[in-house]
Structure formats: C-alpha cells, structure tokens
Enzyme design. Sequence first.
Site, PDB file in Angstrom:
ATOM      1  N   ILE A  33      64.168  43.556  69.011  1.00 60.50           N
ATOM      2  CA  ILE A  33      64.966  44.309  68.732  1.00 60.50           C
ATOM      3  C   ILE A  33      66.552  43.672  67.288  1.00 60.50           C
ATOM      4  O   ILE A  33      66.193  42.387  67.361  1.00 60.50           O
ATOM      5  CB  ILE A  33      66.112  44.220  69.541  1.00 60.50           C
ATOM      6  N   HIS A  34      66.169  43.962  66.424  1.00 57.62           N
ATOM      7  CA  HIS A  34      67.069  43.745  65.408  1.00 57.62           C
ATOM      8  C   HIS A  34      68.434  43.382  65.818  1.00 57.62           C
ATOM      9  O   HIS A  34      69.326  43.535  66.730  1.00 57.62           O
ATOM     10  CB  HIS A  34      67.744  44.671  64.180  1.00 57.62           C
ATOM     11  N   PRO A  35      69.054  42.251  65.502  1.00 53.54           N
ATOM     12  CA  PRO A  35      70.469  41.411  65.635  1.00 53.54           C
ATOM     13  C   PRO A  35      71.456  42.556  65.602  1.00 53.54           C
ATOM     14  O   PRO A  35      72.966  42.279  66.831  1.00 53.54           O
ATOM     15  CB  PRO A  35      70.124  40.308  64.779  1.00 53.54           C
TER      16      PRO A  35
END
Length: 345
Positions: A227-229
């Site tokens: 998951i993207h930050p």
Amino acid sequence: MLKVRPVRTSDLPAIERMAIASGIGVTSLPSNRDKLFERIQMSRTAFGHEAIGEASNDFYMFVLEAGDKVVGTASIAASAGFDEPFYSYRSETFVHASRALKVNNRVHVLTMCHDLTGMSQLCGFYVEPSHAAAGGELLSRARLLFVAGQRERFGRRIIAEMQGLHDEAGQSPFWNALGRRFFNMDFLQVEQAFVSHSKTFIAELMPSYPIYVPLLPDEAQDAIGQIHPDFEWPCQLLTREGFEADHYIDIFDGGAVLTAEIDRLKTLETARCYPVEVAVSLPEGAAPRLIANERVETFEATLDKVALVGGVAFIHPDAASVLSVRSGDKVRLVARQTEEAGETS
C-alpha cells in the site's frame, strides 16, 4: 462543525481541486473535469432514487464540509463492474510435482479474474490534510452509516482498492514489470486510458493465463499487495472496521484489495437508531459520537457529543441544525473508533 452530505453540482470546482491534489493512482477520483461532472450527476440521480435492490449501478458521492468549504470527498458504488467486468488479479498457489523426481514445488501465481464483479465498493476517498484528523473518520464511516440506513441498496460483500506503490515520477514497479509489456504505455498513460475509455481494453491486451510471480523482478514481487504510504491511514480506518486484505490485488499497480462482509463491519454491527431530544445542556455522560439522519436525498452526518438517556439521544441544537432534525426525529449513532477501542480494551 464538520458535516458529510451528498455531493452537489456546485461542488465540482472543489472536487476537481481535490482530484488534482490526490495525485496519480486514484482512478476513482479522476483529474478529468468531464468525468467528475458525470459522476456528480450519477450521484445526484442515485440519491434521488426510491429504495431499490442490490443489482444496481448506482453511484453515491459524498463530501465533507468544514463551515462552508468542501474539504473531502468519498464515494460508494452499489455494484462494482455493473456494466462490464471488474478486473483484478487473484493471488494463488499452483503446485508442480513429480513423483518420479520426488519434487513438489508450490509456486505463487497471479490470475486475472472478475471475481469481485457485483460487490459494493468504497472508492474516491480524499481529505485535505488540515482536516484529516477529525474529518477522515467521519467521512469514511458516514458512508457506512448511509449503508446501514439504506441496506437494501447494497450487496452482501464490499471491497476497497488501496493505491499500490509508485514513486514521485509516477513509475510503478509492478506495472513496469508486467502491464507495460502488453500495453506499451507507462503508468500515467494507462491511468488516463482507464478513466477515459471502457475497461474492456484490459481483457483485450492483458494476458489471460496465469503470471508466475517468481519470474517477475524482485522490485515488482515486493510491490504485490503493498500500500502506498499516503493510503496507510485510510487503510487503517477500514481494517478497524473489519476489512481484510484478501487474495486479490489491483491489476495495474499491484496494490491490496480489501474485502469484507457488509453486515459484519463495525459500523453496521454497532450503530443504533434513537429518537432525538434537542437540548442546550446535555445530561451527564455525553460522549463524542458519529451522528447521521435517516434520510436519503438529504442525508447528513456529523460528529458531536451525544448523551443517551432512557433510549433517547440528547444532542446540542448546533448538531440538530447540521443534521436538519428536531426533537422526535430519529438519528443513527455510532461511537468513534477510539472510543470503541477503549470500550473493548
């Protein structure tokens, strides 16, 4: 006071601003004025419908207001892929064995599928950073309070796609290793194609046979299900609700796809309806709660202190004004996630 309500046509400039700010990868909030206008009109139509069954292509868009400014947006699709298949990769294991050689290998593979077609979908979530702390939970869970009050409009299961990994230049390691070889487009280009054209191009160009993960570069393998930050916090809101990372990933960037049984989500399990009593001075024991009226076209939700006494919800006149309710009307309440955690610890 913060408020969640259905989107209006006049919100288009604010929605467009947030679509640009959300960056790449959020195809459910496209930086395309015509597409945003189309989705707003779809939402207005959906909120205007009478109660309907779950086999619906209705799309509901909400906005978060702080004063008279729109600072967030989030949506629900009643049925993902209603008009055409909703594609994803199913992550699974193949077993390759040879009794003669005494070899038994388990191999990670990705298979393109549309298993998630027809499920309800949470999408298009964005909150301006200055209002994320208080407004994020309200916006995310107000959608579920709406679902709780209009249960017949939605299906049995629900999904939410999380943005996968990509760098500041918009390069996705998963896409570069896989999709780009079949589309001859970079990640930014295919994102625009996804917004502007029919999704059938996925089936036309992507391989229908299983992808053997060990054959992908290490960087691409490491991106699978990540998951993207920027999406870690929205993901936390959903996992606290009961969403789980299942066996599916996004077909473009490899991001996790969360799934859940709608009726087992925390908001739906714990929210309750109460008649309202509007009071300037609340009884003892008042605590912050998410509050929503029970309407459709004029649905509204907010966060304020509520005192529950004898099966009646006592709320402040300011909250009553935001929700457009008066004494005797019914509201749906649910505790904040922090309060729920405290109650169960």
